[in-house]
Design a protein around this motif. Structure first.
Motif, mmCIF file in Angstrom:
data_model
loop_
_atom_site.group_PDB
_atom_site.id
_atom_site.type_symbol
_atom_site.label_atom_id
_atom_site.label_comp_id
_atom_site.label_asym_id
_atom_site.label_seq_id
_atom_site.Cartn_x
_atom_site.Cartn_y
_atom_site.Cartn_z
ATOM 1 N N GLU A 115 52.050 55.237 19.883
ATOM 2 C CA GLU A 115 53.136 55.287 20.875
ATOM 3 C C GLU A 115 54.351 55.906 20.220
ATOM 4 O OE1 GLU A 115 56.893 53.728 22.732
ATOM 5 O OE2 GLU A 115 56.112 53.341 20.714
ATOM 6 N N ALA A 156 57.540 54.329 31.866
ATOM 7 C CA ALA A 156 57.252 52.894 31.906
ATOM 8 C C ALA A 156 57.384 52.320 33.314
ATOM 9 C CB ALA A 156 58.180 52.147 30.946
ATOM 10 N N TYR A 159 54.398 51.616 35.470
ATOM 11 C CA TYR A 159 53.491 50.531 35.093
ATOM 12 C C TYR A 159 54.192 49.175 35.101
ATOM 13 C CZ TYR A 159 50.507 54.395 33.833
ATOM 14 O OH TYR A 159 49.753 55.541 33.901
ATOM 15 N N LYS A 186 49.086 55.250 38.342
ATOM 16 C CA LYS A 186 50.459 54.757 38.473
ATOM 17 C C LYS A 186 50.513 53.634 39.504
ATOM 18 C CE LYS A 186 52.561 59.229 37.340
ATOM 19 N NZ LYS A 186 53.457 60.311 37.827
ATOM 20 N N MET A 329 54.009 47.846 30.224
ATOM 21 C CA MET A 329 53.415 49.167 29.999
ATOM 22 C C MET A 329 52.261 49.037 29.011
ATOM 23 S SD MET A 329 55.189 52.686 28.582
ATOM 24 C CE MET A 329 55.048 52.277 26.824
#
Length: 351
Positions: A115, A156, A159, A186, A329
């Motif tokens: 990430e 983010a 989510y 999504k 997320m």
């Protein structure tokens, strides 16, 4: 006799205060080893998860890390961030992903997750190639087995996170498993505006804020809900802001001191927690968001505890929260990985 569930074993590198780890833990992963060098992040992690290795990853041998089914890493993002100097791989922290590769090469877990900030997508490697292409190639060819790697820039707020925060996620699945990862669909952005998350009950911990400087406090008194520094009368601007106001085109019309309205989704929370860098100002009160309010914006549950017993600790908590991966997320990605890679394996030994 009831069958015992064996959760996928997870190793977490550059764990921070545990946002990504909590998202994976609640999805059914077992965190067996975690590491972070930052003492403030370590302190929060220990409060909420327990043990964490606090050594510099450069000093950790691959043989000291247990075998695992999944390895996650939020290696330092500052070298690639638009809020920083953007030194990228020329910053020593920008090469720390190589430490991840060193460990992955030894452990060869089924899944890896990286990430980072969106700035990584435009970062060049030392030989001129795009860094993302180098990362994909390194993982794809590892140990003559390699990983099928997919990466995506995601928001983010797609989510379940009440924050427009864009991050790059890499998910690699070991090629011998024959799986290509598909990012989850999504979600609808329902209930993500600030008015839905600032209703914190009395008794919830960490409802304390970092006081603004006198200059910042004076400026925000002129900023209406939903406004920014552009609403401040010229005569009340600090000299450096007057300089920017005098030549907005030169400075690309920056949107400092954004005060998001209650009916808006908040902007990105940053580690600095400064009004110039993020929408840290409360919609209707002349103050920063409290630690708990920022935690909610990052989707940490109210029983996740931060440390606020000194002024230094209060500012440190804004830092660790700004650096954290939003829990929801992380959870969405974790559930997708579990469904696609570990589906049906709950009662089998992994590896």
């Amino acid at each position: 006799m009831a069958k015992v569930e064996n959760k996928p074993k997870m190793v977490s590198l550059f764990s921070g205060c545990g946002g990504l780890d909590l998202g994976f833990e609640t999805a059914g992963f077992n965190i067996i080893w975690a590491n972070d060098f930052d003492s403030d992040a370590q302190a929060v992690y220990k409060l909420n998860f327990g043990k964490i290795d606090g050594r510099d990853i450069l000093d950790v041998s691959e043989d000291e890390i247990p075998d695992c089914d999944i390895l996650t890493a939020g290696f330092p993002c500052q070298p690639f961030s638009s809020a920083g100097n953007r030194k990228g791989v020329h910053d020593s922290r920008g090469m720390l992903y190589k430490e991840c590769l060193r460990i992955i090469e030894k452990k060869m877990p089924k899944v890896i997750v990286f990430e980072n900030v969106r700035g990584l997508l435009s970062t060049k490697y030392i030989d001129g190639r795009k860094l993302v292409d180098v990362i994909v190639e390194d993982l794809s060819t590892m140990n003559n087995v390699g990983y099928n790697v997919d990466y995506k820039l995601i928001n983010a707020s797609d989510y379940g996170v009440p924050q427009n925060r864009q991050r790059v996620l890499f998910v690699g699945i070991r090629k011998d498993l024959g799986i290509n990862f598909a990012f989850p669909e999504k979600q609808e952005k329902k209930g993500l505006t600030l008015e839905n998350i600032l209703n914190i009950p009395q008794g919830v911990k960490n409802q304390v804020d970092w006081p603004l400087s006198p200059q910042a406090l004076e400026m925000i008194t002129y900023i209406p809900e939903g406004g920014s520094w552009k609403d401040v009368p010229y005569e009340h601007l600090a000299p450096r802001f007057k300089k920017i106001r005098d030549n907005m085109k030169k400075y690309h019309s920056p949107n400092f001191y954004r005060r998001f309205a209650r009916n808006e989704i908040c902007g990105t929370m940053t580690a600095s927690a400064q009004p110039e860098n993020c929408g840290i100002v409360h919609p209707t009160e002349n103050r920063r968001f409290t630690i708990r309010e920022v935690a909610r914006i990052q989707t940490f549950p109210d029983d996740f505890i931060f440390i606020d017993d000194t002024a230094r600790n209060i500012t440190a908590m804004y830092k660790v929260l700004g650096n954290a991966v939003p829990v929801k997320m992380a959870n969405a990605i974790a559930l997708a990985i579990k469904q696609q890679v570990f589906k049906g394996d709950e009662n089998n030994e992994y590896r």
